[in-house]
Motif scaffolding. Structure first.
Motif, PDB file in Angstrom:
ATOM      1  N   LYS A 118      41.702   4.213  62.194  1.00 44.09           N
ATOM      2  CA  LYS A 118      40.859   4.900  61.186  1.00 44.09           C
ATOM      3  C   LYS A 118      41.714   5.412  60.027  1.00 44.09           C
ATOM      4  N   ALA A 119      42.840   6.060  60.355  1.00 42.69           N
ATOM      5  CA  ALA A 119      43.701   6.614  59.299  1.00 42.69           C
ATOM      6  C   ALA A 119      44.333   5.496  58.476  1.00 42.69           C
ATOM      7  N   THR A 120      44.679   4.399  59.124  1.00 40.53           N
ATOM      8  CA  THR A 120      45.278   3.263  58.395  1.00 40.53           C
ATOM      9  C   THR A 120      44.311   2.739  57.345  1.00 40.53           C
ATOM     10  N   GLU A 121      43.035   2.612  57.717  1.00 37.75           N
ATOM     11  CA  GLU A 121      42.021   2.101  56.774  1.00 37.75           C
ATOM     12  C   GLU A 121      41.994   2.940  55.490  1.00 37.75           C
ATOM     13  N   VAL A 122      41.998   4.260  55.663  1.00 34.87           N
ATOM     14  CA  VAL A 122      41.910   5.156  54.501  1.00 34.87           C
ATOM     15  C   VAL A 122      43.205   5.106  53.685  1.00 34.87           C
ATOM     16  N   LEU A 123      44.342   5.220  54.367  1.00 36.51           N
ATOM     17  CA  LEU A 123      45.624   5.343  53.656  1.00 36.51           C
ATOM     18  C   LEU A 123      46.010   4.041  52.949  1.00 36.51           C
ATOM     19  N   ALA A 124      45.730   2.915  53.581  1.00 35.34           N
ATOM     20  CA  ALA A 124      46.065   1.629  52.932  1.00 35.34           C
ATOM     21  C   ALA A 124      45.264   1.480  51.643  1.00 35.34           C
ATOM     22  N   LYS A 125      43.994   1.911  51.678  1.00 35.12           N
ATOM     23  CA  LYS A 125      43.157   1.821  50.461  1.00 35.12           C
ATOM     24  C   LYS A 125      43.708   2.722  49.356  1.00 35.12           C
ATOM     25  N   GLU A 126      44.399   3.796  49.745  1.00 39.94           N
ATOM     26  CA  GLU A 126      44.973   4.724  48.750  1.00 39.94           C
ATOM     27  C   GLU A 126      46.357   4.265  48.283  1.00 39.94           C
ATOM     28  N   GLY A 127      46.777   3.090  48.698  1.00 31.24           N
ATOM     29  CA  GLY A 127      48.044   2.533  48.206  1.00 31.24           C
ATOM     30  C   GLY A 127      49.268   2.887  49.019  1.00 31.24           C
ATOM     31  N   PHE A 128      49.080   3.533  50.163  1.00 31.21           N
ATOM     32  CA  PHE A 128      50.230   3.820  51.028  1.00 31.21           C
ATOM     33  C   PHE A 128      50.730   2.526  51.678  1.00 31.21           C
ATOM     34  N   ILE A 129      52.042   2.498  51.954  1.00 30.74           N
ATOM     35  CA  ILE A 129      52.620   1.423  52.777  1.00 30.74           C
ATOM     36  C   ILE A 129      52.615   1.979  54.198  1.00 30.74           C
ATOM     37  N   VAL A 130      51.595   1.582  54.960  1.00 35.52           N
ATOM     38  CA  VAL A 130      51.346   2.250  56.241  1.00 35.52           C
ATOM     39  C   VAL A 130      52.088   1.560  57.380  1.00 35.52           C
ATOM     40  N   ALA A 139      42.823  11.399  63.019  1.00 31.18           N
ATOM     41  CA  ALA A 139      42.951  10.665  61.757  1.00 31.18           C
ATOM     42  C   ALA A 139      42.915  11.616  60.560  1.00 31.18           C
ATOM     43  N   GLU A 140      41.991  12.576  60.616  1.00 27.24           N
ATOM     44  CA  GLU A 140      41.819  13.488  59.473  1.00 27.24           C
ATOM     45  C   GLU A 140      43.108  14.261  59.174  1.00 27.24           C
ATOM     46  N   GLU A 141      43.724  14.790  60.238  1.00 25.22           N
ATOM     47  CA  GLU A 141      44.976  15.540  60.042  1.00 25.22           C
ATOM     48  C   GLU A 141      46.077  14.630  59.513  1.00 25.22           C
ATOM     49  N   ALA A 142      46.132  13.414  60.055  1.00 28.48           N
ATOM     50  CA  ALA A 142      47.183  12.480  59.633  1.00 28.48           C
ATOM     51  C   ALA A 142      47.022  12.112  58.160  1.00 28.48           C
ATOM     52  N   ILE A 143      45.777  11.915  57.726  1.00 31.75           N
ATOM     53  CA  ILE A 143      45.516  11.548  56.321  1.00 31.75           C
ATOM     54  C   ILE A 143      45.953  12.694  55.401  1.00 31.75           C
ATOM     55  N   ARG A 144      45.603  13.928  55.819  1.00 29.65           N
ATOM     56  CA  ARG A 144      45.989  15.098  55.021  1.00 29.65           C
ATOM     57  C   ARG A 144      47.513  15.214  54.928  1.00 29.65           C
TER      58      ARG A 144
END
Ligand SMILES: CC(=O)[C@@H](O)[C@H](O)COP(=O)(O)O
Length: 259
Positions: free
Chosen positions: A117-129, A78-83
């Motif tokens: 896990k990565a979806t939770e973070v990225l969706a909160k940052e406004g990404f269309i996941v 997840a961490e790498e994907a978020i970065r």
């Protein structure tokens, strides 16, 4: 739903008339051109590493009216994907992200747990996941709860052209999940794309099947027709299947039964 103009694919608040998406992996100018011209793709995925060098920058090949879907390929957790997603947004200016978390190098199986896990973070940052996943109902529900805009179950391992190996599991997602279901990876033939669309999938993503065809433009056209045919068949409501015996297709009343 009777006309094509009303039947749009909606992802977040973006609409598309095409339900064929070009996946990443085997890129060439010919493939992108065929996908846009003959398959009528309006979305093309892009791996961050393919924008790294000026000579090989894939962005130079993609027409301006095509939506770029950056992906997180190469990420093992997840961490790498978020970065990677954050970097991809900087480079492409797009909020879309095709989330790929693939720690397994042999079968290229996605890690569903890390993907949630990565979806939770990225969706909160406004990404269309748009998460790539191994088809599983519980994971799909968690992805939707985490803010995923679509769910992208694999049909078969990436690059195999094996078709709908996970058909029954995909059908469960189609029946139960209320975001677009985009079938990703392993679709090797237009007939398989048509079958997935007839089942009720919202769109198809493919790459290898076109990239490895002898005549790429012709295969791209075949995919467009198959995706459209499958979608129309789904909307038309396919007739029932009789498991045992047969049912005469024309009424027999009044017809002489003599040999
Ligand atoms: C996850 C991934 O890499 C796929 O989206 C790929 O782009 C398409 O898969 P195929 O090459 O099997 O069509």
């Amino acid at each position: 739903m009777t006309t094509d103009t009303q039947d749009l694919l909606t992802i977040a608040d973006h609409t598309f008339s095409s339900r064929f998406i070009l996946g990443s992996g085997k890129y060439s100018y010919d493939l992108i051109d065929a996908a846009v011209t003959h398959a009528k793709a309006q979305i093309i995925t892009m791996a961050l590493r393919r924008t790294a060098s000026a000579e090989e920058n894939i962005l130079n090949f993609i027409p301006k009216d095509v939506t770029i879907l950056p992906n997180t390929s190469g990420s093992s957790n997840a961490e790498e994907a978020i970065r990677t997603a954050r970097l991809a947004r900087e480079l492409s200016g797009s909020d879309f992200i095709k989330l790929e978390v693939v720690p397994d190098k042999k079968y290229l199986m996605p890690d569903n747990e890390e993907t949630v896990k990565a979806t939770e973070v990225l969706a909160k940052e406004g990404f269309i996941v748009m998460p790539y996943m191994l088809p599983d109902l519980n994971t799909a529900r968690r992805l939707v709860d985490a803010g995923a805009a679509t769910v992208m179950p694999l049909a078969a391992p990436i690059g195999t052209n094996k078709g709908l190996a996970t058909k029954d599991l995909i059908q469960i997602l189609i029946d139960e999940i209320n975001v677009p279901i985009i079938i990703d990876a392993g679709i090797g033939r237009p007939s398989q794309a048509a079958e997935a669309m007839e089942m009720g999938a919202d769109a198809i993503m493919a790459n290898t099947s076109m990239a490895t065809a002898k005549d790429i433009p012709l295969m791209a056209e075949a995919f467009r027709l198959a995706v459209e045919a499958g979608r129309k068949a789904y909307l038309a409501g396919p007739g029932r299947v009789i498991e045992h015996g047969a049912v005469a297709s024309s009424p027999l009343a009044g017809v002489s039964q003599k040999a």
